[in-house]
Write an enzyme that holds these catalytic residues in place. Structure first.
Site, short mmCIF file in Angstrom:
data_model
loop_
_atom_site.label_atom_id
_atom_site.label_comp_id
_atom_site.label_asym_id
_atom_site.label_seq_id
_atom_site.Cartn_x
_atom_site.Cartn_y
_atom_site.Cartn_z
CD GLU A 306 -2.49 1.82 0.50
OE1 GLU A 306 -3.38 1.10 0.02
OE2 GLU A 306 -2.26 3.00 0.11
CG HIS A 545 -30.35 -8.32 26.44
ND1 HIS A 545 -29.02 -7.94 26.50
CD2 HIS A 545 -30.47 -9.44 27.21
CE1 HIS A 545 -28.38 -8.80 27.29
NE2 HIS A 545 -29.23 -9.71 27.74
#
Ligand code: FAD
Length: 576
Positions: A306, A545
């Site tokens: 990169e 939840h």
């Protein structure tokens, strides 16, 4: 007097022995020139075969399931006109308005060039608003990069890669599957079937909306007509009142890499010809890392080079650090701030010279170049109608996606910005609505981004780094997934949800999530930003939840100092 002639299948590109799916005529039918006679389907595309003549069908030579190729007789017709290639021009459009001098066959309310997510969204929205629409696509299949060689095939392969790796990891939890065997042919078939299902669906949706599809490459003849070189070898002249350019982008090619079948771009990599032993990914952005994930899961050893000092440049560094920790096993080398100097094919390898701290020569079986994409503008002849591009070649538009020529719009990758399908689709709707005379403009505050790697990283809005450089008074909070029951139960306790709030009015400005399903969860943060929600709105919203999405509510509670899912804050201000 009517003359009886045979209608034969015209040139249908590379397709041979394609199956007849539908017969749309019967003996005795009076048909118009260009009327569809039958629909055929290959493994790549569905096409309609039109009649070159108007007249009366005397007999039909085919039945459903027959295989046809160029030249196969379809029907006999007592024809009443000459073939469409010699056909008289139907209309000399708009002489009265003086808009253009060219002869055109048909004038459409809207011509859309390019059938990617931007183009088909614009075409379908415009048709829903009552416009007469033509969608012109140079390939025989709709869907553009996204459906055919981008989002969808990459996600199909990433899905398979994630399951394989999850199955390997689950050994730690007591389920042992043994070594996986990889059937590349079956994997390719799964990917291709996924694409086909979606592109076929687009064909049906276009038909249902009466959007005319032309397979061919379009260029501007004037600000009111396109010249289209069709897949059948004809040149057609298509008139329009408004036009949307949605021609997308192509992968950038690095000049120092040789032209060789082992040097591929993302399109080549998605063909999955083989699994190399050693692969070099040039470019550490989203596409490069997604491809690295796929090939590594299938067994390749991967290196990355990169040019910039970090992977996923611009993404929250803490998120990238988590990603790197979880992915360290995939890579032998990652060169940051490095570059490919040159490469040569030597016997069965591509030998690449990489400049990092030193110069190194390394042999690879495959080199993927994923260094960015460039807009598809060159062949459109935009200069002939007075359109302007910016310094990087992108078309410039206003908030209505309108170019400098008022009846011509441009959307998607060809106008730059984040090169993402959802941005293109959104812009497509805006352009279609504006073309239909509605007061539409692009008012989205944010465009979310997702790297569908393992783990996923999703981010949206202002980052901490941007806030700092803009000297904005922000405060960010991080809810670690090590405190989420669901994350622990799913082996994802390494994940993180970070929210960035305006420190003065507590409104949410941005967020980043790392972990499984981050891409699915980021939508909540997008909505919160668009709706101007503050930390109380988010924290007081009851989340189910145990879910990973709870971490968004908990992060907002953390910002307000009311989170009970972490240790309490001591008098010193530190969490105990
Ligand atoms: P395109 O999809 O590029 O379509 C343009 C169409 O125009 C093409 O079909 C082209 O053939 C046609 N065309 C061009 N010139 C002409 C002409 N003169 N005449 C007629 N037709 C013409 N984005 C995401 O949001 N999520 C992802 O997960 C994602 N993954 C990706 C993975 C890969 C490997 C790649 C390469 C891209 C990915 N993208 C992703 C980006 C996404 O594919 C693009 O942003 C999106 O396709 C852009 O849509 P578009 O309509 O602007 O153009």
């Amino acid at each position: 007097m009517a003359e009886t002639v045979e209608i034969r299948v015209p040139n249908i590109g590379d397709f041979k022995d394609v199956s007849v799916m539908e017969i749309l005529i019967k003996e005795g039918d009076e048909i118009a020139a260009d009327q569809a006679l039958l629909a055929v389907e290959s493994d790549k595309a569905t096409m309609e075969i039109p009649s070159p003549w108007a007249g009366r069908i005397e007999s039909v030579a085919l039945k459903i399931g027959d295989k046809v190729s160029e030249g196969t007789v379809v029907a006999k017709i007592a024809r009443s006109n000459s073939p469409s290639s010699e056909r008289k021009i139907l209309a000399k459009v708009s002489q009265s308005t003086g808009r253009h001098e060219a002869d055109v066959e048909t004038e459409f309310d809207l011509a859309v060039i390019g059938a990617g997510p931007g183009g088909y969204s614009a075409a379908f929205r415009a048709a829903d608003l009552g416009l007469k629409v033509v969608l012109i696509e140079r390939y025989n299949v709709l869907g553009g990069v996204c459906l055919n060689v981008g989002c969808i095939p990459s996600k199909a392969l990433l899905h398979v890669a994630a399951i394989k790796e999850e199955a390997e990891r689950i050994a730690e939890n007591g389920i042992l599957f043994g070594d996986a065997a990889i059937d590349l042919q079956a994997l390719r078939s799964f990917k291709d079937a996924t694409i086909k299902r979606l592109t076929d669906g687009l064909g049906q949706m276009a038909k249902a909306r009466k959007v005319e599809i032309i397979s061919g490459t379009a260029k501007f003849g004037s600000p009111h007509h396109l010249i289209v070189a069709t897949a059948k070898g004809e040149t057609r002249s298509i008139g329009f009142k408004k036009c949307v350019i949605a021609t997308g982008s192509s992968a950038v090619r690095l000049p120092m890499l040789p032209l060789d079948s082992r040097v591929v771009d993302s399109t080549g990599a998605l063909q999955l010809q083989s699994v190399p032993n050693r692969m070099l990914v040039v470019g550490g952005g989203i596409i490069g890392l997604e491809m690295a994930t796929i090939y590594s899961a299938l067994g390749a050893r991967v290196d990355i080079v990169e040019r910039l000092p970090e992977l996923l440049a611009g993404v929250d560094p803490e998120a990238v650090a988590i990603w790197r920790r979880k992915n360290a096993h995939r890579f032998d080398r990652i060169w940051l701030g490095g570059s490919v100097e040159n490469a040569a094919v030597e016997s069965d390898k591509v030998v690449v010279t990489i400049k990092g701290e030193t110069l190194e020569k390394r042999p690879y079986d495959v080199v993927l170049q994923s260094v960015g994409r460039t807009p598809n503008v060159e062949t459109l002849g935009v200069e002939s109608v007075g359109l302007q591009c910016d310094a990087h070649g992108f078309l410039t538009v206003d908030k209505q996606m309108r170019t400098q020529v008022p009846n011509i719009f441009a959307i998607g990758d060809v106008v730059g910005g984040p090169m993402l399908a959802h941005k293109a689709m959104h812009e497509g709707h805006v352009a279609a609505e504006a073309a239909a005379g509605l007061k539409a403009h692009l008012d989205a505050k944010i465009v979310p981004c997702v790297a569908y790697t393992d783990p996923e990283i999703a981010w949206v809005g202002l980052s901490e780094r941007e806030a700092l450089s803009a000297q904005r008074n922000v405060r960010s909070v991080k809810f670690p997934w090590s405190a989420s029951g669901r994350a622990i139960a799913s082996g994802a306790s390494y994940g993180m949800t970070k929210l960035i709030f305006d420190a003065d009015n507590h409104r949410i400005l941005g967020g980043v999530i790392v972990g499984p399903h981050a891409g699915d969860m980021i939508g909540e943060i997008c909505l919160a930003i668009e709706m101007g929600a503050d930390a109380v709105d988010i924290g007081r919203t009851i989340h189910p939840h145990p879910t990973l999405a709870e971490t968004i509510g908990m992060a907002a509670e953390l910002f307000e100092g009311v989170c009970t899912d972490l240790m309490p804050v001591a008098k010193s201000g530190k969490r105990t």
